[in-house]
Scaffold this motif. Structure first.
Motif, PDB file in Angstrom:
ATOM      1  N   ASP A 205      44.022  73.354 114.069  1.00  0.00           N
ATOM      2  CA  ASP A 205      44.394  74.238 112.986  1.00  0.00           C
ATOM      3  C   ASP A 205      45.553  74.962 113.047  1.00  0.00           C
ATOM      4  O   ASP A 205      45.368  76.061 114.094  1.00  0.00           O
ATOM      5  CB  ASP A 205      42.855  75.369 112.963  1.00  0.00           C
ATOM      6  N   ASN A 206      46.444  74.891 112.301  1.00  0.00           N
ATOM      7  CA  ASN A 206      47.789  75.354 112.820  1.00  0.00           C
ATOM      8  C   ASN A 206      47.776  76.789 111.999  1.00  0.00           C
ATOM      9  O   ASN A 206      48.755  77.486 112.149  1.00  0.00           O
ATOM     10  CB  ASN A 206      48.848  74.623 112.203  1.00  0.00           C
ATOM     11  N   ASN A 207      46.598  77.044 111.524  1.00  0.00           N
ATOM     12  CA  ASN A 207      46.738  78.482 110.751  1.00  0.00           C
ATOM     13  C   ASN A 207      46.062  79.763 111.844  1.00  0.00           C
ATOM     14  O   ASN A 207      46.234  80.906 111.562  1.00  0.00           O
ATOM     15  CB  ASN A 207      45.943  78.679 109.500  1.00  0.00           C
ATOM     16  N   THR A 208      45.340  79.235 112.980  1.00  0.00           N
ATOM     17  CA  THR A 208      44.975  80.082 113.914  1.00  0.00           C
ATOM     18  C   THR A 208      46.046  80.950 114.754  1.00  0.00           C
ATOM     19  O   THR A 208      47.095  80.223 114.799  1.00  0.00           O
ATOM     20  CB  THR A 208      43.871  79.244 114.685  1.00  0.00           C
ATOM     21  N   SER A 209      45.475  82.055 115.285  1.00  0.00           N
ATOM     22  CA  SER A 209      46.379  82.801 116.097  1.00  0.00           C
ATOM     23  C   SER A 209      46.404  82.204 117.415  1.00  0.00           C
ATOM     24  O   SER A 209      47.325  82.516 118.240  1.00  0.00           O
ATOM     25  CB  SER A 209      46.041  84.350 116.030  1.00  0.00           C
TER      26      SER A 209
END
Length: 282
Positions: A205-209
């Motif tokens: 998930d490239n949207n996670t921090s």
């Protein structure tokens, strides 16, 4: 005049880059067509990386991603190779180029035909000169590498990589499972056989921090000792059997990771020869 000849190259991977580089340096106007998610492992020498990074410079030639054909002429005037996302080649009919080169290296024809341009060149197996393309350029290493074929086909794909330093299939690594690549090592790193160079995670998930990689993973280990010559980019989604890395057993050849290969240059030279021969007869 050479500067008036417009060429569209389908594909901008490492072999296509050798072709584009030579054509550009010779003074031809070239547009490269690519997919939304190019899968080059020799990323340091592939113009398709402009899709991800917006720009890339390889041996003095810069390529830049454009989002519209309206940007193309200005980019070419700047001495830069434009790259546009167009996997189906839809822009070819609009642009009506003088020459089309199919260097996707898909081992089959993905929709390139002689009526696309006055001269159509197919690179590698999957094309028949005189039927779907005008000329085929051989890509198989050996005596016939880069031979220009005006009738018939290139040699069939054997599935066996070319011999480098005494290694063939051993030097190329394929994914052992479906998942998302996380690189542990980098292109240019020296590794020993068995070293972990990457991992294939179940989820990404490239949207996670956080790092984005989640779940269990399968390690990717070096199959031989040498230099990592090619490694697919972080986060790339792969299927089982997908080509993900290439190791050069010649540890003294570090610069090869960052320069266009002999094979690519040879093929590029033959495409340039075919193009020049055509232009001289116009």
């Amino acid at each position: 005049m050479i500067k008036d000849i417009f060429i569209v190259c389908r594909g901008a991977g490492d072999l296509a880059t050798g072709i584009i580089h030579r054509l550009h340096r010779a003074g031809f106007k070239v547009l490269a067509l690519e997919t939304k998610k190019p899968a080059a492992i020799r990323r340091q020498v592939s113009f398709c990386e402009a899709v991800y990074d917006k720009e890339i410079t390889i041996e003095g030639v810069k390529a830049r991603l454009i989002t519209s054909l309206d940007e193309m002429d200005e980019v070419i005037k700047q001495g830069v190779v434009p790259v546009i996302i167009d996997p189906e080649g839809e822009s070819i009919a609009k642009l009506r180029p003088d020459i089309v080169v199919d260097a996707i290296i898909a081992k089959k024809n993905l929709g390139t035909f002689m009526d696309m341009a006055p001269l159509v060149i197919g690179v590698g197996p999957g094309f028949t000169a005189g039927e779907d393309v005008d000329i085929v350029v051989e890509t198989m290493r050996g005596h016939n590498l880069a031979r220009i074929i005006d009738k018939g086909q290139a040699l069939a794909n054997t599935g066996i990589p070319g011999n480098i330093g005494g290694y063939t299939s051993e030097r190329v690594i394929h994914a052992a499972a479906y998942g998302f690549i996380k690189n542990i090592r980098h292109i240019g790193d020296v590794v020993k056989k068995g070293d972990e160079i990457a991992r294939i995670y179940e989820k990404y998930d490239n949207n996670t921090s956080k790092s984005g990689f989640q779940g269990e993973y399968v390690p990717v280990n070096a199959t031989i000792s040498g230099i990592i010559r090619g490694l697919i980019r972080d986060g790339f989604e792969v299927t089982e059997g997908f080509k993900i890395a290439d190791i050069d057993p010649r540890e003294g050849e570090l610069k090869n990771c960052f320069t266009i290969s002999d094979k690519s240059r040879s093929i590029g030279g033959s495409v340039l020869e075919a193009v020049c021969s055509y232009v001289s007869g116009m």
